[in-house]
Design an enzyme around this catalytic site. Structure first.
Site, PDB file in Angstrom:
ATOM      1  CB  CYS A  94      -1.724   7.176   1.231  1.00  0.00           C
ATOM      2  SG  CYS A  94      -3.112   6.448   2.108  1.00  0.00           S
ATOM      3  CD  GLU A 145      -2.995  -1.127   0.433  1.00  0.00           C
ATOM      4  OE1 GLU A 145      -3.208  -0.073  -0.198  1.00  0.00           O
ATOM      5  OE2 GLU A 145      -3.684  -2.138   0.304  1.00  0.00           O
TER       6      GLU A 145
END
Ligand code: NDP
Length: 486
Positions: A266, A232
């Site tokens: 993110c 991720e």
């Protein structure tokens, strides 16, 4: 043993110290986890769900204490920390409730030609999962892997970021009171070397969340032992504003999605593409939203300091590059004092600038006028990152969303997919691979286990050295009949 000193990014005061675990300690934790994994798998879905529900209750009751720890270690305002933790609770409930249905044994069809066979499929836990987490959402992000891996029956060895080990320690301690029998969820602390040791320690999968650059290093280490990886990684997410969008809502979402958590998300909004027909009105609204924001370390500041000292240099370099290439400041200033960077809204920044291409991870937004949504989609997809995006459009939101190459898209909202436990979360391209959350998130920490049982002898015996010419001729006729006419 070397000690890791954690400092509050605002006050620089020491808020905790933790051991730096080396290869031996990490290896021992993984060995203990192996035994714990067998036990945890053995107690079954129902008991695991009960324990995960109890864990959820403890987090909910002690949420203020954990939120304070998050603020102390990484600097985000208490309200933001509270929200981050609150979002995890639904995931804990969902993963426990849905694991049996998603992973449990079920029959699968065998087809008319295999009518003598019966087939079942189940998803078995991998065993021990090594979780390496970042500091920006030190509860939500690693828990996205931990919760789903636990619900599937795996044991965890967790290496939190060196900036937020205390949050990791809190989670592990709270869980171990609910599951005292075995060390199902363990902590190792340290820096990148501790993370690398975890990748080499014989875990059955590594769940890594962090930057794309580190993911490449982690993948290289995992390759040595063929250890699978879910990665991720970073993003450069865009928000698209269509001609019929609710502009007030879009401006509000753009400001919050880009600047909350000091832009250290993110899935943070870093680029905004607004339709020419509404650009001027939208620009005014966004200027208004960004102008009112102030970053600081005091309790009234809505935006906190930058957690990682080296990130301040990255933000400054992106700003400098944007301005050098013709960018203009529309609101805020981006000034830096210590670890505090003021929010800034830019425009006229070329797509070639680092501010449009690289992950800035700071309280910066770049706004650009586009001809139409075709151009907005084209520019959005031109990135090497493809994590998430947001679309504001009354009529065409889902149609535009369908054309965006990314793991997640929020329509008429930002970040909303992170709150939906059934929605898989993860990236494409340099944003990584594999999924947390939802059914995909449960299966990510399992291997498919198929069993095919012969119920009675096959009418046409083929998988034997005693196969006859007659049965081969029959097979040829069946092949021609079933597959040859398509
Ligand atoms: P880093 O890549 O710097 O670090 C991530 C983790 O990896 C940390 O625990 C770090 O330890 C560890 N690590 C560092 N080097 C190694 C190594 N060689 N082997 C194994 N582990 C190692 O990321 P940040 O912590 O700075 O987090 C920010 C990044 O995370 C951003 O790029 C952001 O976009 C991304 N992110 C992605 C999310 C997603 O779901 N896609 C969610 C949240 C963040 P240490 O800190 O001790 O060095």
């Amino acid at each position: 043993m070397t000690v890791l000193e954690v400092r509050n990014p605002g006050t620089r005061g020491v808020v905790g110290s933790y051991p730096v675990h080396g290869e031996a300690e990490v290896g021992a934790a993984v060995d203990r986890a192996r035994v714990a994994a067998a036990w945890w798998d053995g107690i079954g879905f129902r008991e695991r769900r009960k324990r995960l529900d109890e864990f959820r209750g403890v987090i909910a009751r002690r949420i203020d204490e954990l939120a304070r720890l998050v603020s102390d270690e990484m600097g985000k305002p208490h309200g933001d920390a509270y929200l981050e933790i609150a979002l995890v609770l639904d995931h804990l409930a969902w993963a426990g409730r849905n694991a049996p249905k998603t992973l449990g044994r079920r029959r699968t069809g065998t087809g008319a030609l295999n009518a003598n066979l019966g087939s079942t499929l189940e998803y078995r836990p991998l065993g021990v999962v090594g979780v390496i987490g970042p500091w920006n959402y030190p509860v939500f992000t690693p828990m996205g892997s931990i919760v789903y891996a636990l619900a599937a029956g795996n044991a965890i060895v967790f290496k939190p970021s060196e900036y937020t080990p205390g949050v990791g320690a809190w989670l592990v301690d709270a869980f171990s009171r609910i599951v005292p029998e075995q060390p199902v969820f363990q902590l190792v602390t340290g820096d990148g070397a501790t993370g690398a040791a975890l990748c080499r320690a014989g875990v059955d999968k590594v769940a890594f969340t962090g930057s794309t650059a580190t993911a490449k290093r982690v993948m290289a280490v995992c390759a040595e032992t063929l250890t699978p990886l879910v990665a991720e990684c970073g993003g450069k997410d865009a928000l698209l504003v269509d001609a019929d969008a609710d502009l007030e809502a879009a401006a509000d979402a753009a400001a919050w999605g880009g600047i909350a958590n000091a832009g250290q998300s993110c899935i943070g909004v870093e680029r905004i593409y607004a339709h020419a027909a509404v650009y001027d009105v939208f620009e005014r609204l966004l200027i208004d939203r960004v102008s009112g924001l102030r970053a600081g370390t005091d309790p009234d500041a809505l935006v906190g300091p930058i957690t990682m000292p080296s990130q301040v240099d990255v933000i400054e370099s992106h700003l400098a590059d944007a301005l050098a290439q013709g960018g203009r400041v529309l609101a805020g200033g981006g000034e830096t004092v210590g670890h505090v960077v003021q929010p800034v809204l830019l425009t006229d920044v070329p797509e070639t600038s680092a501010a449009m291409r690289e992950e800035t991870f700071g309280p910066t937004l770049v706004l650009r006028k586009v001809r139409d949504m075709d151009e907005a989609v084209e520019l959005t997809n031109a990135s090497r990152y493809h994590l998430a995006a947001s679309v504001f459009s009354k009529r065409d939101g889902e149609r535009i969303a369908a054309r965006i190459r990314s793991g997640m898209v929020a329509v008429n909202s930002v970040f909303s997919f992170a709150a939906v436990a059934s929605a898989p979360f993860g990236g494409v391209g340099e944003s990584g691979f594999g999924r947390i959350h939802g059914e995909d998130g449960l299966r990510e920490f399992c291997y498919a286990h198929a069993v095919v049982r012969q119920r009675f002898k096959p009418p046409l015996p083929l998988m034997t050295f005693r196969r006859t010419t007659t049965s081969e001729q029959r097979l040829a006729r069946i092949v021609a009949l079933v597959h040859g006419r398509t």
